[in-house]
Design a protein around this motif. Structure first.
Motif, PDB file in Angstrom:
ATOM      1  N   MET A   1       4.782   6.039  17.955  1.00 47.73           N
ATOM      2  CA  MET A   1       5.784   5.881  16.538  1.00 47.73           C
ATOM      3  C   MET A   1       5.480   7.144  16.773  1.00 47.73           C
ATOM      4  SD  MET A   1       3.166   2.889  15.172  1.00 47.73           S
ATOM      5  CE  MET A   1       1.773   3.289  16.226  1.00 47.73           C
ATOM      6  N   ASN A   2       6.639   7.569  15.594  1.00 44.80           N
ATOM      7  CA  ASN A   2       7.116   8.601  15.186  1.00 44.80           C
ATOM      8  C   ASN A   2       7.144   9.336  13.699  1.00 44.80           C
ATOM      9  OD1 ASN A   2       9.608   7.269  14.879  1.00 44.80           O
ATOM     10  ND2 ASN A   2      11.025   8.911  15.534  1.00 44.80           N
ATOM     11  N   ASP A   3       5.778   8.838  13.747  1.00 43.38           N
ATOM     12  CA  ASP A   3       5.408   8.833  12.660  1.00 43.38           C
ATOM     13  C   ASP A   3       4.508   9.361  11.035  1.00 43.38           C
ATOM     14  OD1 ASP A   3       4.185   5.356  12.940  1.00 43.38           O
ATOM     15  OD2 ASP A   3       3.365   7.670  13.576  1.00 43.38           O
ATOM     16  N   PRO A   4       4.591  10.801  10.914  1.00 47.89           N
ATOM     17  CA  PRO A   4       4.038  11.692  10.333  1.00 47.89           C
ATOM     18  C   PRO A   4       2.956  10.236   9.561  1.00 47.89           C
ATOM     19  CG  PRO A   4       5.977  11.733   9.102  1.00 47.89           C
ATOM     20  CD  PRO A   4       6.086  10.827  10.288  1.00 47.89           C
ATOM     21  N   LEU A   5       1.393  10.820   9.304  1.00 50.19           N
ATOM     22  CA  LEU A   5       0.612  10.511   8.151  1.00 50.19           C
ATOM     23  C   LEU A   5       0.066  11.207   7.254  1.00 50.19           C
ATOM     24  CD1 LEU A   5      -2.419  10.292  10.650  1.00 50.19           C
ATOM     25  CD2 LEU A   5      -0.769   8.985   9.654  1.00 50.19           C
ATOM     26  N   LYS A   6       2.045  10.627   6.284  1.00 44.27           N
ATOM     27  CA  LYS A   6       2.157  10.780   4.862  1.00 44.27           C
ATOM     28  C   LYS A   6       1.778  10.551   4.021  1.00 44.27           C
ATOM     29  CE  LYS A   6       6.344  12.883   2.455  1.00 44.27           C
ATOM     30  NZ  LYS A   6       7.849  12.565   2.207  1.00 44.27           N
ATOM     31  N   ARG A   7       0.959  10.842   3.058  1.00 42.51           N
ATOM     32  CA  ARG A   7       0.862  10.423   1.919  1.00 42.51           C
ATOM     33  C   ARG A   7       1.648   9.211   1.234  1.00 42.51           C
ATOM     34  NH1 ARG A   7      -4.470   9.525  -0.669  1.00 42.51           N
ATOM     35  NH2 ARG A   7      -5.158  10.764   0.369  1.00 42.51           N
ATOM     36  N   SER A   8       1.234   8.270   1.188  1.00 43.23           N
ATOM     37  CA  SER A   8       2.138   7.268   0.578  1.00 43.23           C
ATOM     38  C   SER A   8       2.271   7.723  -1.355  1.00 43.23           C
ATOM     39  CB  SER A   8       2.046   5.993   1.250  1.00 43.23           C
ATOM     40  OG  SER A   8       2.839   5.157   0.034  1.00 43.23           O
ATOM     41  N   HIS A   9       3.274   7.798  -1.855  1.00 45.33           N
ATOM     42  CA  HIS A   9       2.524   7.559  -3.314  1.00 45.33           C
ATOM     43  C   HIS A   9       3.072   5.956  -4.322  1.00 45.33           C
ATOM     44  CE1 HIS A   9       2.795  11.439  -3.509  1.00 45.33           C
ATOM     45  NE2 HIS A   9       4.022  11.768  -2.904  1.00 45.33           N
ATOM     46  N   GLU A  10       2.775   5.282  -2.515  1.00 45.93           N
ATOM     47  CA  GLU A  10       2.657   3.599  -4.065  1.00 45.93           C
ATOM     48  C   GLU A  10       1.748   3.715  -4.614  1.00 45.93           C
ATOM     49  OE1 GLU A  10       5.575   2.515  -2.631  1.00 45.93           O
ATOM     50  OE2 GLU A  10       5.437   0.691  -3.241  1.00 45.93           O
ATOM     51  N   PRO A  11       0.613   3.673  -4.372  1.00 42.82           N
ATOM     52  CA  PRO A  11      -0.683   3.581  -5.319  1.00 42.82           C
ATOM     53  C   PRO A  11      -0.236   3.697  -7.084  1.00 42.82           C
ATOM     54  CG  PRO A  11      -1.861   4.775  -4.154  1.00 42.82           C
ATOM     55  CD  PRO A  11      -0.197   5.186  -3.244  1.00 42.82           C
ATOM     56  N   ILE A  12       0.599   4.995  -7.443  1.00 47.76           N
ATOM     57  CA  ILE A  12       1.148   5.119  -8.097  1.00 47.76           C
ATOM     58  C   ILE A  12       1.919   3.371  -8.619  1.00 47.76           C
ATOM     59  CG2 ILE A  12       2.653   5.666 -10.422  1.00 47.76           C
ATOM     60  CD1 ILE A  12       2.079   8.479  -8.628  1.00 47.76           C
ATOM     61  N   TRP A  14       2.476   0.514  -7.365  1.00 51.05           N
ATOM     62  CA  TRP A  14       1.739  -0.548  -6.819  1.00 51.05           C
ATOM     63  C   TRP A  14       0.105  -0.320  -8.321  1.00 51.05           C
ATOM     64  CZ3 TRP A  14      -3.691  -1.313  -6.096  1.00 51.05           C
ATOM     65  CH2 TRP A  14      -4.014  -2.948  -5.910  1.00 51.05           C
ATOM     66  N   LEU A  15      -0.498  -0.030  -8.515  1.00 54.08           N
ATOM     67  CA  LEU A  15      -1.478   0.012  -9.940  1.00 54.08           C
ATOM     68  C   LEU A  15      -0.480  -0.258 -10.502  1.00 54.08           C
ATOM     69  CD1 LEU A  15      -3.548   2.834  -8.930  1.00 54.08           C
ATOM     70  CD2 LEU A  15      -3.596  -0.119  -8.734  1.00 54.08           C
ATOM     71  N   HIS A  84      10.831  -4.358  -4.236  1.00 50.62           N
ATOM     72  CA  HIS A  84      10.841  -5.032  -2.982  1.00 50.62           C
ATOM     73  C   HIS A  84      11.688  -5.595  -2.380  1.00 50.62           C
ATOM     74  CE1 HIS A  84       7.143  -2.036  -1.571  1.00 50.62           C
ATOM     75  NE2 HIS A  84       7.439  -1.704  -3.156  1.00 50.62           N
TER      76      HIS A  84
ATOM     77  N   SER B 197      -3.724   5.217   3.464  1.00 53.45           N
ATOM     78  CA  SER B 197      -2.829   5.289   2.856  1.00 53.45           C
ATOM     79  C   SER B 197      -1.329   6.298   3.749  1.00 53.45           C
ATOM     80  CB  SER B 197      -3.223   6.785   2.072  1.00 53.45           C
ATOM     81  OG  SER B 197      -4.991   5.930   1.657  1.00 53.45           O
ATOM     82  N   TYR B 236      -6.245   7.650  -3.950  1.00 53.34           N
ATOM     83  CA  TYR B 236      -5.546   8.912  -4.153  1.00 53.34           C
ATOM     84  C   TYR B 236      -5.600   9.305  -5.597  1.00 53.34           C
ATOM     85  CZ  TYR B 236      -0.271   9.741  -5.894  1.00 53.34           C
ATOM     86  OH  TYR B 236       0.681  10.075  -5.816  1.00 53.34           O
ATOM     87  N   PHE B 237      -6.038   8.778  -6.435  1.00 54.21           N
ATOM     88  CA  PHE B 237      -6.216   9.057  -7.721  1.00 54.21           C
ATOM     89  C   PHE B 237      -7.329  10.090  -7.794  1.00 54.21           C
ATOM     90  CE2 PHE B 237      -3.558   5.637  -8.278  1.00 54.21           C
ATOM     91  CZ  PHE B 237      -2.491   7.039  -9.549  1.00 54.21           C
TER      92      PHE B 237
END
Lengths: 121, 251
Positions: A1-12, A14-15, A84, B197, B236-237
């Motif tokens: 898997m070539n996937d950096p462990l970049k943090r997803s901004h999805e929480p914003i 998603w909440l 989605h 995350s 995250y927050f």
């Protein structure tokens, strides 16, 4: 898997989606009933949704808060679901679609805020 | 009396001679207790020795015989011919590359399991003379359900998001991750949070829940994934705030 462990901004998103979803679940059906069936069919008095009643409602600080939450959070909920669902049906539109759908919600939020402020207190 | 037979349609693929997978029908005698695995073994022993499939325990504990049976991810040993009207279709697990016939390449799945560091990273190091890491039954009950995974891969075949984005860590690996995070003896939650995350993490899930529906061991990976969405959002927050002291290790 070539996937950096970049943090997803999805929480914003998603909440916002989750908050809108909860509001929609609690109030959505009731709002549809009031606006689309209850008053038009005469089950509820017409004054309930008259211009002056609704204007007074929008002039009240709690009324403003309610209207803002319902309009803005429903918007964020809807666009997240659309984005989605596009992915689910095989349209991986990526960043442009993201900007388009969340941009729409952001503009809707701003318009709602501006309109409610313009009505005054 | 002649035994009843049923048609078992198997999706065959022999890479050295077939350009693409094709269906082959076999007539298999069956009784009330004939499992799909028993049918495949009958085919292999009596009808066609070239058929390849994985199996081992015949009792839903080894996790080897995960297949698409009647279009759904199921264990061949836990699925019975009697439950199907007419023809039974048997294919390799969805979302996995086919190696040969019903055998799939599990490498990527295994790599994902390894990525979640599925082992105890002790909250506090103890020397052998300090004694064992102890745990109450109540503490164990928190994670016990998630420890039931047999790595059969059914949840990956069920997950539409795994199908759309093979990089997604996926239900099984996240359930395993959650099992260790919930363990009172473990101190690795923060390290595993990076994975939850990340873009390959929990937010790929759209809460379909089919992973939990197909699990033969009644593990609930959908729950593990969705609980971790909230954990990730909190992280995250609030990641810039000072962290509360970790809960005390077991005595």
């Amino acid at each position: 898997m070539n996937d950096p462990l970049k943090r997803s901004h999805e929480p914003i998103f998603w909440l916002l989606f989750g908050a809108g979803g909860m509001l929609a679940a609690m109030l959505g059906a009731m709002l549809v009933f009031l606006l689309a069936f209850g008053v038009p069919s005469g089950l509820l008095p017409a004054e309930a949704l008259s211009y002056t009643t609704m204007r007074d409602f929008a002039g009240n600080v709690f009324g403003k808060g309610f209207l803002f939450a319902v309009v803005a959070l429903f918007f964020w909920h809807a666009v997240h679901r659309i984005f989605h669902s596009l992915h689910d049906i095989g349209i991986h539109a990526g960043l442009p679609a993201r900007v388009l759908v969340y941009g729409t919600a952001a503009i809707g939020t701003l318009i709602a805020a501006a309109a409610l402020l313009a009505i005054g207190f | 009396m002649k035994p009843q037979t049923k048609t078992v349609a198997v999706l065959r693929y022999r890479p050295e001679q077939d350009k693409e997978p094709f269906w082959q029908d076999y007539e298999v005698p069956f009784a009330e207790d004939t499992s799909v695995l028993a049918a495949l073994n009958y085919i292999k022993d009596e009808l066609d020795g070239t058929l390849s499939f994985r199996w081992s325990c015949r009792q839903a504990i080894c996790g080897s015989c995960g297949l698409m049976i009647g279009g759904k991810p199921r264990l061949a040993c836990k699925t019975f011919l009697r439950d199907f009207e007419g023809k039974v279709t048997v294919e390799a697990l969805a979302h996995f590359p086919i190696e040969r016939d019903l055998v799939v390449v599990m490498d990527d799945f295994i790599a994902k399991l390894e990525r979640v560091k599925p082992w105890l990273m002790p909250r506090e190091e103890r020397a052998p003379e300090d004694g064992e890491y102890r745990q109450t039954p109540q503490e164990m009950s928190l994670y016990e359900q998630f420890a039931g995974c047999i790595n059969c891969g059914l949840c990956y075949a069920a997950c539409p998001q795994v199908g759309l984005n093979p990089n997604f860590l996926g239900p099984g690996a996240i359930a395993l991750l959650h099992r260790y995070n919930l363990d009172s003896r473990d101190g690795g939650s923060e390290e595993r949070m990076k994975l939850i995350s990340a873009e390959l993490g929990v937010f790929n899930c759209t809460a379909v829940g089919y992973c939990s529906a197909v699990c033969p061991k009644i593990v609930d990976p959908a729950n593990a994934v969705n609980v971790n969405k909230m954990n990730s959002a909190r992280d995250y927050f609030f990641r810039f705030l000072p962290r509360p002291a970790p809960k005390g290790g077991c005595q």
